[in-house]
Design a protein around this motif. Structure first.
Motif, mmCIF file in Angstrom:
data_model
loop_
_atom_site.group_PDB
_atom_site.id
_atom_site.type_symbol
_atom_site.label_atom_id
_atom_site.label_comp_id
_atom_site.label_asym_id
_atom_site.label_seq_id
_atom_site.Cartn_x
_atom_site.Cartn_y
_atom_site.Cartn_z
ATOM 1 N N ASP A 157 0.850 -1.224 0.034
ATOM 2 C CA ASP A 157 -0.086 0.210 -0.045
ATOM 3 C C ASP A 157 0.865 1.203 0.148
ATOM 4 O OD1 ASP A 157 -2.324 -1.446 -0.060
ATOM 5 O OD2 ASP A 157 -3.062 -0.940 1.881
ATOM 6 N N SER A 158 2.171 1.107 -0.039
ATOM 7 C CA SER A 158 3.167 2.126 0.158
ATOM 8 C C SER A 158 3.812 2.484 -1.531
ATOM 9 C CB SER A 158 4.160 2.127 0.901
ATOM 10 O OG SER A 158 3.948 2.078 2.285
ATOM 11 N N ALA A 159 3.879 3.865 -1.734
ATOM 12 C CA ALA A 159 4.509 4.161 -3.168
ATOM 13 C C ALA A 159 5.854 3.389 -3.127
ATOM 14 C CB ALA A 159 4.388 5.471 -3.175
ATOM 15 N N SER A 160 6.257 2.466 -3.988
ATOM 16 C CA SER A 160 7.427 2.163 -4.364
ATOM 17 C C SER A 160 8.461 3.150 -4.590
ATOM 18 C CB SER A 160 7.229 1.029 -5.410
ATOM 19 O OG SER A 160 6.749 1.465 -6.594
ATOM 20 N N TRP A 161 7.797 4.096 -5.401
ATOM 21 C CA TRP A 161 8.869 5.213 -6.006
ATOM 22 C C TRP A 161 9.237 6.124 -4.816
ATOM 23 C CZ3 TRP A 161 5.443 9.085 -4.969
ATOM 24 C CH2 TRP A 161 4.235 8.795 -4.965
ATOM 25 N N ALA A 162 8.606 6.156 -3.474
ATOM 26 C CA ALA A 162 9.189 6.996 -2.444
ATOM 27 C C ALA A 162 10.014 6.401 -1.619
ATOM 28 C CB ALA A 162 7.733 7.437 -1.841
ATOM 29 N N PRO A 163 10.987 7.082 -1.043
ATOM 30 C CA PRO A 163 11.856 6.308 0.146
ATOM 31 C C PRO A 163 11.019 6.016 1.310
ATOM 32 C CG PRO A 163 12.274 8.906 -0.266
ATOM 33 C CD PRO A 163 11.243 8.251 -1.163
ATOM 34 N N LYS A 164 11.363 4.956 1.983
ATOM 35 C CA LYS A 164 10.951 4.413 3.213
ATOM 36 C C LYS A 164 11.331 5.426 4.163
ATOM 37 C CE LYS A 164 10.726 -0.305 2.215
ATOM 38 N NZ LYS A 164 11.258 -1.548 2.543
ATOM 39 N N GLU A 165 10.692 5.565 5.348
ATOM 40 C CA GLU A 165 10.887 6.467 6.536
ATOM 41 C C GLU A 165 12.416 6.039 6.947
ATOM 42 O OE1 GLU A 165 9.554 8.250 10.600
ATOM 43 O OE2 GLU A 165 8.325 6.737 9.615
ATOM 44 N N GLY A 166 13.258 6.974 7.161
ATOM 45 C CA GLY A 166 14.635 6.786 7.317
ATOM 46 C C GLY A 166 15.915 6.352 6.322
ATOM 47 N N GLU A 167 15.112 6.022 5.136
ATOM 48 C CA GLU A 167 16.193 5.513 3.974
ATOM 49 C C GLU A 167 16.700 6.701 3.462
ATOM 50 O OE1 GLU A 167 14.318 1.638 1.724
ATOM 51 O OE2 GLU A 167 14.017 3.490 1.285
ATOM 52 N N PRO A 168 18.028 6.573 2.880
ATOM 53 C CA PRO A 168 18.594 7.674 2.072
ATOM 54 C C PRO A 168 17.451 8.470 1.127
ATOM 55 C CG PRO A 168 19.943 5.844 2.182
ATOM 56 C CD PRO A 168 18.626 5.341 2.757
ATOM 57 N N GLY A 169 17.491 9.642 1.005
ATOM 58 C CA GLY A 169 16.658 10.171 -0.103
ATOM 59 C C GLY A 169 15.365 10.855 0.644
ATOM 60 N N MET A 170 15.501 10.499 1.859
ATOM 61 C CA MET A 170 14.144 10.545 2.547
ATOM 62 C C MET A 170 13.754 12.540 2.646
ATOM 63 S SD MET A 170 12.584 9.907 6.484
ATOM 64 C CE MET A 170 13.259 11.158 7.041
ATOM 65 N N ALA A 171 14.822 13.024 3.286
ATOM 66 C CA ALA A 171 14.951 14.377 3.319
ATOM 67 C C ALA A 171 14.582 15.070 2.252
ATOM 68 C CB ALA A 171 15.984 14.924 4.239
ATOM 69 N N GLU A 172 15.296 14.597 1.023
ATOM 70 C CA GLU A 172 14.971 15.233 -0.026
ATOM 71 C C GLU A 172 13.494 15.094 -0.805
ATOM 72 O OE1 GLU A 172 19.250 14.463 0.707
ATOM 73 O OE2 GLU A 172 17.662 13.379 0.540
ATOM 74 N N PHE A 173 13.284 13.822 -0.540
ATOM 75 C CA PHE A 173 11.901 13.751 -1.118
ATOM 76 C C PHE A 173 10.807 14.476 -0.218
ATOM 77 C CE2 PHE A 173 7.687 11.474 -1.643
ATOM 78 C CZ PHE A 173 7.892 11.269 -2.740
ATOM 79 N N LEU A 174 11.182 14.570 0.804
ATOM 80 C CA LEU A 174 9.979 15.393 1.832
ATOM 81 C C LEU A 174 10.122 17.020 1.236
ATOM 82 C CD1 LEU A 174 8.228 15.986 4.115
ATOM 83 C CD2 LEU A 174 9.987 16.080 5.679
ATOM 84 N N ALA A 175 11.352 17.403 1.070
ATOM 85 C CA ALA A 175 11.601 18.817 0.554
ATOM 86 C C ALA A 175 10.721 18.975 -0.747
ATOM 87 C CB ALA A 175 13.032 19.121 0.515
ATOM 88 N N TRP A 176 10.814 17.881 -1.746
ATOM 89 C CA TRP A 176 10.104 17.840 -2.824
ATOM 90 C C TRP A 176 8.601 17.935 -2.557
ATOM 91 C CZ3 TRP A 176 6.749 14.508 -5.020
ATOM 92 C CH2 TRP A 176 6.160 14.885 -6.423
ATOM 93 N N MET A 177 7.943 17.140 -1.898
ATOM 94 C CA MET A 177 6.783 17.246 -1.555
ATOM 95 C C MET A 177 6.289 18.716 -1.137
ATOM 96 S SD MET A 177 5.332 13.351 -0.060
ATOM 97 C CE MET A 177 6.263 13.830 1.409
ATOM 98 N N LYS A 178 7.014 19.028 -0.379
ATOM 99 C CA LYS A 178 6.590 20.402 0.278
ATOM 100 C C LYS A 178 6.151 21.579 -0.727
ATOM 101 C CE LYS A 178 8.775 20.009 4.864
ATOM 102 N NZ LYS A 178 7.398 20.310 5.741
#
Length: 163
Positions: A130-151
């Motif tokens: 049920d989670s997006a395979s194209w989004a990093p899991k919590e704590g994985e590398p790239g998470m902070a960058e993905f969060l910044a992108w979503m903002k």
């Protein structure tokens, strides 16, 4: 009787600031087995909620913004933002109900953000499918960058790194 007031909001915000996940919650429901879950959540801007859906037949989520500002993003399966709802108390959008199987994420846009969530119980952890395979899991590398992108993502934008 349970009251959601400034004291509760201050306590939840203090806990969220100290929490590694940058969020904390207070349950109005008595048990994870209850049919309807009602909770108040403090979410700081650094909290990450991976895009996900709820595939179970009777699952939906209803969010109300009580303090601060937040956004709910709705995605296509390929990582394209279908809709973005910016929420503020008294603003153009102050509540949103997310239907079953709707791929979504939540971002906090300001310190001290408080939302109320109402959803079907009992509690079931979000299965990986049920989670997006194209989004990093919590704590994985790239998470902070993905969060910044979503903002900053707008309708029509596609998740970074998705073909």
């Amino acid at each position: 009787m349970i009251v959601a007031d400034d004291k509760l909001f201050s306590e939840l915000t203090a806990k969220a600031v100290e929490s590694p996940r940058k969020r904390s919650h207070f349950n109005f429901h008595k048990s994870v087995e209850d049919d309807i879950h009602r909770l108040v959540m403090a979410a700081e801007p650094e909290t990450y909620v991976r895009p996900h859906c709820h595939s179970q037949d009777d699952r939906w989520e209803l969010f109300f913004i009580l303090q601060g500002s937040a956004s709910v993003l709705i995605f296509d399966a390929d990582g394209t933002v279908k809709d973005r709802f910016d929420m503020e108390p008294g603003g153009k959008v102050c509540a949103i109900e997310i239907d079953r199987k709707m791929l979504h994420a939540f971002v906090s846009n300001s310190p001290g953000t408080i939302v109320m969530e109402v959803k079907r119980g009992p509690y079931v952890p979000i299965p990986e499918e049920d989670s997006a395979s194209w989004a990093p899991k919590e704590g994985e590398p790239g998470m902070a960058e993905f969060l910044a992108w979503m903002k900053g993502a707008a309708a029509g934008d596609k998740a970074a790194g998705v073909n």
